[in-house]
Design a protein around this motif. Structure first.
Motif, PDB file in Angstrom:
ATOM      1  N   ALA A 137       0.850  -1.190   0.000  1.00  0.00           N
ATOM      2  CA  ALA A 137       0.000   0.000   0.000  1.00  0.00           C
ATOM      3  C   ALA A 137       0.879   1.231   0.000  1.00  0.00           C
ATOM      4  N   LEU A 138       1.494   1.485  -1.128  1.00  0.00           N
ATOM      5  CA  LEU A 138       2.444   2.596  -1.253  1.00  0.00           C
ATOM      6  C   LEU A 138       1.886   3.701  -2.114  1.00  0.00           C
ATOM      7  N   GLY A 139       0.699   3.525  -2.657  1.00  0.00           N
ATOM      8  CA  GLY A 139       0.209   4.485  -3.638  1.00  0.00           C
ATOM      9  C   GLY A 139       0.798   4.146  -4.993  1.00  0.00           C
ATOM     10  N   VAL A 140       0.471   4.942  -5.975  1.00  0.00           N
ATOM     11  CA  VAL A 140       0.891   4.643  -7.345  1.00  0.00           C
ATOM     12  C   VAL A 140       2.330   5.066  -7.532  1.00  0.00           C
ATOM     13  N   VAL A 141       3.141   4.202  -8.087  1.00  0.00           N
ATOM     14  CA  VAL A 141       4.518   4.538  -8.443  1.00  0.00           C
ATOM     15  C   VAL A 141       4.587   4.500  -9.955  1.00  0.00           C
ATOM     16  N   MET A 142       4.184   5.586 -10.589  1.00  0.00           N
ATOM     17  CA  MET A 142       4.142   5.626 -12.043  1.00  0.00           C
ATOM     18  C   MET A 142       5.534   5.913 -12.586  1.00  0.00           C
ATOM     19  N   PHE A 143       5.775   5.516 -13.832  1.00  0.00           N
ATOM     20  CA  PHE A 143       7.112   5.701 -14.376  1.00  0.00           C
ATOM     21  C   PHE A 143       7.363   7.172 -14.630  1.00  0.00           C
ATOM     22  N   THR A 144       8.641   7.517 -14.537  1.00  0.00           N
ATOM     23  CA  THR A 144       9.005   8.911 -14.435  1.00  0.00           C
ATOM     24  C   THR A 144       9.191   9.561 -15.787  1.00  0.00           C
ATOM     25  N   VAL A 145       8.200   9.466 -16.648  1.00  0.00           N
ATOM     26  CA  VAL A 145       8.237  10.140 -17.900  1.00  0.00           C
ATOM     27  C   VAL A 145       7.839  11.560 -17.676  1.00  0.00           C
ATOM     28  N   GLY A 146       7.835  12.634 -17.722  1.00  0.00           N
ATOM     29  CA  GLY A 146       7.666  14.005 -17.497  1.00  0.00           C
ATOM     30  C   GLY A 146       8.967  14.558 -17.286  1.00  0.00           C
ATOM     31  N   ALA A 147       9.295  14.587 -16.096  1.00  0.00           N
ATOM     32  CA  ALA A 147      10.600  15.141 -15.886  1.00  0.00           C
ATOM     33  C   ALA A 147      11.710  14.246 -16.379  1.00  0.00           C
ATOM     34  N   VAL A 148      11.469  12.955 -16.566  1.00  0.00           N
ATOM     35  CA  VAL A 148      12.584  12.094 -16.883  1.00  0.00           C
ATOM     36  C   VAL A 148      12.380  11.247 -18.121  1.00  0.00           C
ATOM     37  N   GLY A 149      11.252  11.238 -18.653  1.00  0.00           N
ATOM     38  CA  GLY A 149      10.993  10.294 -19.724  1.00  0.00           C
ATOM     39  C   GLY A 149      10.970  10.923 -21.086  1.00  0.00           C
ATOM     40  N   LEU A 150      10.248  10.307 -21.956  1.00  0.00           N
ATOM     41  CA  LEU A 150      10.167  10.780 -23.331  1.00  0.00           C
ATOM     42  C   LEU A 150       8.773  10.550 -23.840  1.00  0.00           C
ATOM     43  N   SER A 151       8.170  11.574 -24.343  1.00  0.00           N
ATOM     44  CA  SER A 151       7.145  11.346 -25.341  1.00  0.00           C
ATOM     45  C   SER A 151       7.937  11.362 -26.622  1.00  0.00           C
ATOM     46  N   PRO A 152       7.614  10.540 -27.611  1.00  0.00           N
ATOM     47  CA  PRO A 152       8.445  10.541 -28.797  1.00  0.00           C
ATOM     48  C   PRO A 152       8.502  11.878 -29.514  1.00  0.00           C
ATOM     49  N   SER A 153       7.805  12.873 -29.032  1.00  0.00           N
ATOM     50  CA  SER A 153       8.035  14.223 -29.539  1.00  0.00           C
ATOM     51  C   SER A 153       9.368  14.755 -29.068  1.00  0.00           C
ATOM     52  N   GLY A 154       9.950  14.078 -28.085  1.00  0.00           N
ATOM     53  CA  GLY A 154      11.220  14.531 -27.560  1.00  0.00           C
ATOM     54  C   GLY A 154      11.084  15.541 -26.466  1.00  0.00           C
ATOM     55  N   SER A 155       9.893  15.871 -26.042  1.00  0.00           N
ATOM     56  CA  SER A 155       9.718  16.926 -25.069  1.00  0.00           C
ATOM     57  C   SER A 155      10.050  16.486 -23.663  1.00  0.00           C
ATOM     58  N   GLY A 156      10.166  15.201 -23.416  1.00  0.00           N
ATOM     59  CA  GLY A 156      10.403  14.762 -22.079  1.00  0.00           C
ATOM     60  C   GLY A 156       9.171  14.339 -21.357  1.00  0.00           C
ATOM     61  N   THR A 157       8.043  14.325 -22.047  1.00  0.00           N
ATOM     62  CA  THR A 157       6.881  13.757 -21.444  1.00  0.00           C
ATOM     63  C   THR A 157       6.595  12.472 -22.128  1.00  0.00           C
ATOM     64  N   PRO A 158       6.033  11.628 -21.828  1.00  0.00           N
ATOM     65  CA  PRO A 158       5.138  11.229 -20.858  1.00  0.00           C
ATOM     66  C   PRO A 158       5.964  10.827 -19.759  1.00  0.00           C
ATOM     67  N   LEU A 193       0.080   9.856 -27.525  1.00  0.00           N
ATOM     68  CA  LEU A 193       0.162   8.906 -28.635  1.00  0.00           C
ATOM     69  C   LEU A 193      -0.637   9.402 -29.841  1.00  0.00           C
ATOM     70  N   ALA A 194      -1.793   9.985 -29.592  1.00  0.00           N
ATOM     71  CA  ALA A 194      -2.597  10.517 -30.693  1.00  0.00           C
ATOM     72  C   ALA A 194      -1.895  11.688 -31.369  1.00  0.00           C
ATOM     73  N   LEU A 195      -1.319  12.584 -30.581  1.00  0.00           N
ATOM     74  CA  LEU A 195      -0.597  13.711 -31.165  1.00  0.00           C
ATOM     75  C   LEU A 195       0.562  13.237 -32.029  1.00  0.00           C
ATOM     76  N   ASP A 196       1.295  12.251 -31.521  1.00  0.00           N
ATOM     77  CA  ASP A 196       2.460  11.774 -32.248  1.00  0.00           C
ATOM     78  C   ASP A 196       2.086  10.952 -33.473  1.00  0.00           C
ATOM     79  N   SER A 197       0.809  10.650 -33.612  1.00  0.00           N
ATOM     80  CA  SER A 197       0.312   9.978 -34.814  1.00  0.00           C
ATOM     81  C   SER A 197      -0.441  10.942 -35.727  1.00  0.00           C
ATOM     82  N   GLY A 198      -0.386  12.236 -35.428  1.00  0.00           N
ATOM     83  CA  GLY A 198      -1.057  13.224 -36.260  1.00  0.00           C
ATOM     84  C   GLY A 198      -2.562  13.211 -36.135  1.00  0.00           C
ATOM     85  N   ASP A 199      -3.090  12.884 -34.955  1.00  0.00           N
ATOM     86  CA  ASP A 199      -4.533  12.795 -34.735  1.00  0.00           C
ATOM     87  C   ASP A 199      -4.937  13.760 -33.615  1.00  0.00           C
ATOM     88  N   PRO A 200      -4.964  15.061 -33.895  1.00  0.00           N
ATOM     89  CA  PRO A 200      -5.239  16.026 -32.823  1.00  0.00           C
ATOM     90  C   PRO A 200      -6.653  15.935 -32.275  1.00  0.00           C
TER      91      PRO A 200
END
Length: 447
Positions: A26-47, A232-239
């Motif tokens: 019962a630690l709460g959610v430990v989501m992967f650190t995409v934002g400050a540390v990850g990558l959206s394939p846009s290269g922005s550092g999100t998700p 994922l939708a943005l990176d597939s050209g589906d705004p």
């Protein structure tokens, strides 16, 4: 414990692990650190980073309740660990270094009370190290947590995050598979989605993120899944789909910076630029991280508002001054900013230091772009190839490599990359997408 997800664990490798367990803490959610540390394939550092977003003032109320708990039970190591993890999650969304310091104090208090057999605090220290971009430390803490409690899925999640950011993609894949085998919940499914996203398999990435959304047991998990479905939708050209996903997430977490950024990008793509500026501004107000500051500044620049853009760039310069004083590696977006709006030679220095500590594909791309802007294109091409080595579908990465090919005189390769970038996402960047179209026009007009 209620488990909304009843589908089997995804097979991330071709072989299937047969043993499945459902042990968690019962630690709460430990989501992967995409934002400050990850990558959206846009290269922005999100998700980048994904935060455990929650609606309204829920996180603050939860932290106050945990503070009251440790006042009542000051010798409870689990209470201190829970407080530390909650503070890590808050710091991810606010970028407040003081909150990170408070998180570390709470987690170390837990370890002082129970130095051994304390997986709560060990996982928390791993998540804290990852949020601070100290990925080798995160790897060490994850291994400690696994040695303490090998059947705890969250330990494998922190291990997967650290391996990913250290460029150890096969090891990360194995850790995600183990986590999913132990418990195919929203957190493990989201990581599995990211594994396929990095490798360019956006169909499977989307399917797994939709499973993560169905499995979500908290508002934060649901908001997180909507954020990455929008990405994922943005990176597939589906705004249009991106906008729907962002709206659904913001109904849960109205002030989530990642969701506000996703909606802003979708609105830019649909030419709703005034409201896009409002969303970017709200994201910066919530979390003044480099990715949001740079996004707002470059959007304002693209709209012909240099003074408004400069206001964001001034904050980025101040942040960079503070970063240099601490000696921590630069974020990807800080490197992009220095390359495009500052001194490219300094951007190369920043990128060299960053890639030594974090040889992740987004950092290789930032290094490539810094080298290109510093007119070191042969070296830049090597880094651009590293950035795309997994097959990641990133319009920004492809544009960068295309520009490098063009500078080296390889118009055939440049044309291929630029066309592919614009085919993936015609509005991938407010400044670089128009530059890609102009570069293509010049190439096509040249005999």
């Amino acid at each position: 414990m209620h488990r909304p997800e009843v589908e089997p664990a995804p097979s991330i490798r071709r072989r299937r692990h047969l043993r499945t367990t459902a042990i968690t803490i019962a630690l709460g959610v430990v989501m992967f650190t995409v934002g400050a540390v990850g990558l959206s394939p846009s290269g922005s550092g999100t998700p980048d980073a994904a935060s455990s977003a929650s609606p309204s003032d829920g996180p603050a109320r939860g932290i106050e309740a945990l503070r009251e708990r440790v006042k009542r039970l000051p010798k409870d190591p689990v209470g201190w660990a829970d407080l530390g993890m909650a503070l890590v999650q808050q710091a991810r969304t606010t970028a407040d270094q003081a909150t990170y310091a408070q998180a570390e104090q709470a987690l170390r208090r837990s370890l002082a009370l129970q130095p051994a057999e304390n997986p709560h605090a060990e996982i928390g220290m791993g998540a804290l190290a990852a949020a601070r971009h100290q990925f080798r430390d995160a790897l060490t803490w994850a291994r400690k947590a696994i040695a303490t409690s090998p059947a705890t899925p969250a330990s494998w999640g922190v291990l997967a995050d650290a391996h990913t950011q250290l460029g150890q993609y096969e090891e990360a894949q194995e850790a995600v598979q183990k986590m999913a085998d132990l418990r195919p919940d929203s957190s493990s499914l989201a990581r599995a989605s990211y594994t396929f996203e990095l490798r360019g398999d956006t169909v499977r990435a989307k399917a797994l993120m939709e499973r993560a959304l169905r499995a979500a047991g908290t508002p934060g998990e649901r908001a997180f899944a909507h954020t990455h479905l929008a990405s994922l939708a943005l990176d597939s050209g589906d705004p249009a789909t991106a906008l729907r996903q962002a709206q659904a997430g913001l109904a849960i977490a109205p002030r989530d910076a990642g969701l506000l950024e996703a909606r802003a990008k979708a609105r830019v793509a649909t030419d709703d630029r005034e409201r896009a500026v409002a969303d970017h501004t709200a994201a910066v107000a919530t979390a003044p991280l480099p990715q949001y500051l740079l996004g707002l500044g470059e959007l304002q620049q693209s709209l012909g508002h240099p003074d408004r853009a400069e206001a964001q760039y001034a904050v980025l310069r101040a942040q960079e001054t503070l970063r240099r004083a601490t000696g921590t590696p630069a974020d990807v977006d800080a490197i992009y900013f220095e390359a495009d709006h500052g001194d490219p030679r300094q951007a190369v220095i920043m990128a060299e230091a960053a890639v030594r500590e974090r040889p992740f594909i987004a950092v290789h791309d930032a290094y490539a772009w810094a080298l290109h802007r510093a007119e070191r294109d042969e070296e830049a091409l090597d880094q651009a190839e590293e950035a795309l080595a997994l097959g990641t579908r990133s319009a920004l990465f492809l544009y960068h490599r295309g520009a490098i090919h063009q500078a080296l005189g390889d118009t055939t390769a440049a044309r291929r990359d630029l066309r592919q970038a614009l085919a993936l996402d015609p509005s991938f960047h407010p400044l670089h997408a128009p530059a890609a179209r102009e570069a293509l026009r010049r190439i096509d007009d040249t005999p």
